[in-house]
Design a protein around this motif. Structure first.
Motif, PDB file in Angstrom:
ATOM      1  N   THR A 214       4.064 -21.661  -7.896  1.00 33.34           N
ATOM      2  CA  THR A 214       3.120 -22.001  -8.965  1.00 33.34           C
ATOM      3  C   THR A 214       3.873 -22.263 -10.258  1.00 33.34           C
ATOM      4  OG1 THR A 214       1.561 -20.472  -7.920  1.00 33.34           O
ATOM      5  CG2 THR A 214       1.020 -21.266 -10.126  1.00 33.34           C
ATOM      6  N   PRO A 215       3.674 -23.424 -10.899  1.00 32.99           N
ATOM      7  CA  PRO A 215       4.326 -23.700 -12.192  1.00 32.99           C
ATOM      8  C   PRO A 215       3.872 -22.707 -13.257  1.00 32.99           C
ATOM      9  CG  PRO A 215       3.412 -25.704 -11.229  1.00 32.99           C
ATOM     10  CD  PRO A 215       2.883 -24.569 -10.423  1.00 32.99           C
ATOM     11  N   GLU A 216       4.754 -22.437 -14.196  1.00 33.04           N
ATOM     12  CA  GLU A 216       4.477 -21.433 -15.222  1.00 33.04           C
ATOM     13  C   GLU A 216       3.212 -21.716 -16.036  1.00 33.04           C
ATOM     14  OE1 GLU A 216       7.290 -18.943 -18.117  1.00 33.04           O
ATOM     15  OE2 GLU A 216       7.122 -21.057 -18.710  1.00 33.04           O
ATOM     16  N   PRO A 217       2.922 -22.980 -16.446  1.00 31.15           N
ATOM     17  CA  PRO A 217       1.729 -23.203 -17.274  1.00 31.15           C
ATOM     18  C   PRO A 217       0.424 -22.724 -16.628  1.00 31.15           C
ATOM     19  CG  PRO A 217       3.148 -25.131 -17.322  1.00 31.15           C
ATOM     20  CD  PRO A 217       3.716 -24.222 -16.294  1.00 31.15           C
ATOM     21  N   VAL A 218       0.331 -22.812 -15.304  1.00 32.02           N
ATOM     22  CA  VAL A 218      -0.887 -22.361 -14.612  1.00 32.02           C
ATOM     23  C   VAL A 218      -1.082 -20.866 -14.815  1.00 32.02           C
ATOM     24  CG1 VAL A 218      -1.982 -22.092 -12.358  1.00 32.02           C
ATOM     25  CG2 VAL A 218      -0.726 -24.185 -12.889  1.00 32.02           C
ATOM     26  N   LEU A 219      -0.024 -20.096 -14.627  1.00 35.76           N
ATOM     27  CA  LEU A 219      -0.121 -18.650 -14.743  1.00 35.76           C
ATOM     28  C   LEU A 219      -0.109 -18.198 -16.201  1.00 35.76           C
ATOM     29  CD1 LEU A 219       2.188 -17.814 -11.736  1.00 35.76           C
ATOM     30  CD2 LEU A 219      -0.285 -17.529 -11.850  1.00 35.76           C
ATOM     31  N   LYS A 220       0.372 -19.059 -17.081  1.00 39.89           N
ATOM     32  CA  LYS A 220       0.255 -18.793 -18.514  1.00 39.89           C
ATOM     33  C   LYS A 220      -1.221 -18.853 -18.918  1.00 39.89           C
ATOM     34  CE  LYS A 220       2.152 -18.504 -22.745  1.00 39.89           C
ATOM     35  NZ  LYS A 220       2.981 -17.364 -23.175  1.00 39.89           N
ATOM     36  N   MET A 311       5.698 -10.585 -11.539  1.00 41.89           N
ATOM     37  CA  MET A 311       5.782 -11.786 -10.723  1.00 41.89           C
ATOM     38  C   MET A 311       7.241 -12.118 -10.415  1.00 41.89           C
ATOM     39  SD  MET A 311       2.805 -14.307 -12.201  1.00 41.89           S
ATOM     40  CE  MET A 311       3.459 -14.390 -13.854  1.00 41.89           C
ATOM     41  N   PHE A 312       7.462 -12.713  -9.235  1.00 41.83           N
ATOM     42  CA  PHE A 312       8.791 -13.188  -8.864  1.00 41.83           C
ATOM     43  C   PHE A 312       9.014 -14.559  -9.503  1.00 41.83           C
ATOM     44  CE2 PHE A 312       8.051 -10.179  -5.415  1.00 41.83           C
ATOM     45  CZ  PHE A 312       9.303  -9.601  -5.261  1.00 41.83           C
ATOM     46  N   GLN A 313       9.976 -14.638 -10.424  1.00 42.13           N
ATOM     47  CA  GLN A 313      10.224 -15.892 -11.134  1.00 42.13           C
ATOM     48  C   GLN A 313      11.251 -16.742 -10.385  1.00 42.13           C
ATOM     49  OE1 GLN A 313      11.404 -15.430 -15.222  1.00 42.13           O
ATOM     50  NE2 GLN A 313      10.800 -17.501 -15.764  1.00 42.13           N
ATOM     51  N   GLY A 324       8.810 -21.481 -12.656  1.00 47.09           N
ATOM     52  CA  GLY A 324       7.657 -21.201 -11.811  1.00 47.09           C
ATOM     53  C   GLY A 324       7.716 -19.790 -11.280  1.00 47.09           C
ATOM     54  N   TYR A 325       6.695 -19.437 -10.507  1.00 48.41           N
ATOM     55  CA  TYR A 325       6.609 -18.092  -9.934  1.00 48.41           C
ATOM     56  C   TYR A 325       6.040 -18.187  -8.518  1.00 48.41           C
ATOM     57  CZ  TYR A 325       6.905 -16.578 -14.841  1.00 48.41           C
ATOM     58  OH  TYR A 325       7.291 -16.386 -16.138  1.00 48.41           O
TER      59      TYR A 325
END
Length: 769
Positions: A214-220, A311-313, A324-325
């Motif tokens: 999952t790209p970072e902006p989604v989880l941000k 989260m695993f980065q 991402g993660y």
């Protein structure tokens, strides 16, 4: 302890030796600083070794009242005892703890009603949680010991038969990671297959399968980047990490257990423990310094507490430019595909989507086997519904189901969970709406179907302070295990939070259209952007700012308007940049317009299943030891979930038996019945024990009567009762299929076929013509 002992003597003057010992241990554990002894009237000579001399009075409430207790109090205690099915004395032990919880719950309500400072509310809530934990721990400790599984014996069976084991074991293993063996893999797959049948097929749910990266902006946007974290400390010598709150708690408990610890110091540390959930990073750092906390394993100094995202980065692509993660949950993929799913469903609400897959959380201190791990399988449903029509058309199918509910009101009042029908719970507002009530009922049916004991299952409602600000209602399915009550399924009404957040971040409207029977006039609230001022301030970024403002919802606009009026500015974040907006750049306009089609942001009801936790619960709830033989352990899995439905056991390795083994194996395979052939040289009793140990539901034995007599018959054995019947070989696969699918019971089989009592022929007999 005098009144309590008087009460016990009055209602039970002559208990058995076993119960005398149990009560003596109980009193000594409750009153460690008093000399406790039992009355002489309870001597071994005066009492029957097996049963009490007479039954307790019908009304224990009257007995309490006659000794000076308030009748209302006695009545309440009796009612609580009836709800829990406990003896009066045990409920009497819990009464002060329940009262302590109730008083603290009343204080929390009072502080909130008076709009007290948040720090005072948080402190009161933390104390309430602590008192709840003490009450629950005492309740569990008073449960009958035969209600608790022998975990060491069960885990030995799981390891020996390779249900699952620690991953990378030959390299020393990695905590929180597990490999499933053949039996565990089959059990897990059966649970998933039943889940698909129970939910996806029966409820016509749309299943999707999204990527785990999952790209970072989604989880941000979802809040995981900023909030999905715990505090940890590091051993400065050997580099070992510890979760800060767990280590501090263990250290304080050790200090408090010291007999030389002053009362004032102990009280101070108890207050620290009650506030554990509310400490900031700096608060924890100060406490570690104050109490001189060291590494629990080496005694070395520790680093200051630091925030650790769970989260695993990783990075996506060769250049490492896209952070991402590994996903911490499966739900986000469903939200991001909402528009496609709505289109697939012809634009109609309500509808549901589901996803089954692995998620990852980098736990600082994984423990308790499958309960807290770093990689786990989830099955999640997102049911999208019109926020103004939260009625489920199939609610009547579960409305009369009576289950154990532990409402937030009961928790705050110090009461126990009590049974209630889902119809009453929804009508009385205990459960927020019938959609949530329907899924709670369906969750219950699924858990019982796969082997969770109904007597050890409850649904606990989140208290107000536990729920996210956007949630309407949230319930957890909890099961009682050797680790206490653990959450295995969550069922939450998440309102429209997730869709709104992703719509705002991407500037893509995630809405559904609803045709109105009659046109209606509605109030509209929008941002009114000053293009000139924005262009002058933000240049080429002005366009993305205006697109962001265009998709904001009314709640967010109202909130930002308040900031604009009070502080003269507010900030937004879009495309990885932060922009400050002032009154000359944007204002809020309100107007009315007539609608023929209404756009709505659906609310989401989210049942979320932790399959590893469910699997562990099923293992505990179905684990048994054969009566009279402590070494013979077995799992009483429901046939539908058993790893193998049937075993095929030839009594001899003689070649004459092999054609029948092949015939049965092929027939079972054609009928879709998983089975295991055991043609080893061990005794038939030993082979029965081996198959029972991995939970095989039924066993077919090919004996000498099978070979020597026509028509050819074989025996069918039931794992739980160990009883057997005899039937023709061709009839056995359909019988097993019907047993597995629940079409018939073992009692039905025994009523139709002769019970097997022994072979009529032996090895030397010839085949009859």
């Amino acid at each position: 302890h005098g009144p309590a002992l008087d009460f016990i003597m009055h209602t039970w003057p002559c208990p058995s030796f076993f119960r005398r010992s149990m009560l003596l241990k109980l009193l000594r554990s409750l009153l460690p600083h008093k000399a406790v002894s039992l009355p002489s009237s309870w001597s071994r000579a005066a009492c029957s070794p097996l049963i009490p001399s007479h039954k307790p009075p019908a009304s224990r409430g009257l007995a309490l009242s006659s000794r000076g207790a308030c009748p209302a109090t006695a009545e309440a205690a009796a009612a609580a005892s009836a709800r829990r099915g406990m003896d009066g004395p045990l409920e009497d032990v819990l009464a002060p703890l329940r009262q302590a919880v109730k008083e603290q719950g009343n204080l929390v309500r009072k502080l909130k009603d008076e709009k007290a400072p948040q720090v005072d509310v948080d402190k009161a809530v933390a104390e309430l949680k602590a008192r709840k934990r003490i009450l629950e721990a005492k309740e569990l400790s008073l449960q009958p010991k035969d209600d608790i599984v022998d975990r060491a014996k069960m885990e030995d069976t799981l390891r020996r038969r390779f249900f699952y084991d620690q991953a990378f074991a030959i390299y020393g293993g990695v905590s929180g990671l597990y490999d499933f063996g053949p039996v565990g893999c089959a059990l897990k797959n059966n649970m998933i297959q039943i889940w698909r049948q129970h939910f996806i097929q029966e409820e016509q749910i749309l299943e999707i399968d999204c990527t785990m990266l999952t790209p970072e902006p989604v989880l941000k946007t979802s809040g995981h980047v900023d909030k999905f974290a715990d505090f940890m400390v590091k051993d400065v010598v050997n580099g070992e990490y510890f979760r800060a709150d767990h280590l501090l708690k263990a250290h304080l408990q050790k200090l408090m257990s010291d007999k030389k610890c002053p009362v004032e110091k102990k009280t101070e540390m108890e207050n620290v423990l009650t506030q554990m959930d509310n400490y900031s990073q700096q608060d924890l750092a100060d406490l570690f310094m104050k109490y001189d906390v060291k590494s629990s394993t080496s005694g070395n100094d520790l680093s200051p507490p630091m925030s650790f995202n769970l989260m695993f980065q990783t990075s996506i692509g060769p250049g490492g430019n896209m952070p991402g993660y590994l996903r911490p949950e499966t739900a986000q993929g469903i939200f991001l595909n909402f528009k496609r799913l709505l289109q697939f469903n012809q634009g109609k609400l309500p509808f549901a989507a589901a996803q089954i897959g692995n998620s990852f959380r980098n736990e600082i201190s994984p423990r308790s086997g499958l309960i807290r791990v770093r990689e786990f399988t989830m099955a999640e449903i997102e049911h999208f519904v019109d926020p103004n029509d939260k009625q489920h058309p199939k609610f009547e199918n579960v409305a009369d189901l009576t289950i154990l509910l532990y409402s937030s009101k009961a928790q705050i009042s110090g009461e126990s969970a009590h049974k209630m029908s889902l119809r009453d719970a929804v009508q009385q507002g205990v459960i927020n709406n019938s959609v949530l009530g329907y899924f709670i009922g369906r969750i219950y049916f699924y858990l019982v179907k796969v082997g969770v004991s109904p007597d050890k299952l409850r649904f606990r409602q989140h208290m107000e302070n536990e729920m996210a600000h956007y949630a309407c209602d949230c319930w957890d399915a909890e099961t009682k295990t050797s680790y206490g009550w653990i959450e295995i399924v969550g069922c939450a009404d998440r309102s429209c939070y997730d869709l709104t957040c992703h719509a705002r971040a991407t500037k893509v409207p995630l809405v559904a259209e609803k045709c109105l029977e009659e046109p209606k006039t509605v109030d509209v609230v929008q941002f009114d952007a000053n293009k000139g001022a924005l262009g002058k301030a933000f240049k080429k970024d002005a366009k993305c700012v205006m697109e962001y403002l265009a998709v904001c919802d009314e709640c967010y606009i109202t909130e930002m308007e308040k900031l604009l009026n009070e502080e003269g500015e507010f900030a937004i974040e879009t495309e990885g940049k932060t922009f400050k907006l002032t009154k000359d750049m944007v204002n809020v306009k309100r107007f009315q317009k007539t609608l023929h089609v209404e756009e709505i942001v659906p609310n989401v009801i989210e049942p979320s299943f932790g399959l590893g936790r469910i699997m562990y619960t099923v293992l505990e709830h179905t684990f048994h030891v054969r009566e009279g033989d402590e070494q013979r352990t077995y799992f009483r899995f429901p046939a539908i979930v058993a790893p193998y439905k049937c075993s095929v056991l030839p009594l001899s390795q003689n070649e004459e038996f092999m054609p029948f083994v092949r015939e049965l194996s092929e027939a079972l395979t054609k009928n879709g019945i998983s089975h295991k052939v055991d043609d080893s040289s061990g005794s038939i009793g030993r082979r029965y024990a081996r198959t029972d140990e991995i939970g095989v539901a039924f066993g077919i034995t090919i004996d000498f009567d099978t070979v020597n007599k026509t028509p050819h018959t074989a025996t069918l054995r039931d794992r739980d009762s160990m009883r057997q019947i005899r039937a023709e070989i061709s009839e056995l696969p359909p019988i097993i299929q019907d047993l597995v699918n629940g079409c018939i019971t073992w009692a039905d089989v025994e009523s139709q076929y002769p019970v097997f009592e022994g072979q009529q022929t032996g090895k030397k007999d010839t085949i009859e013509e």
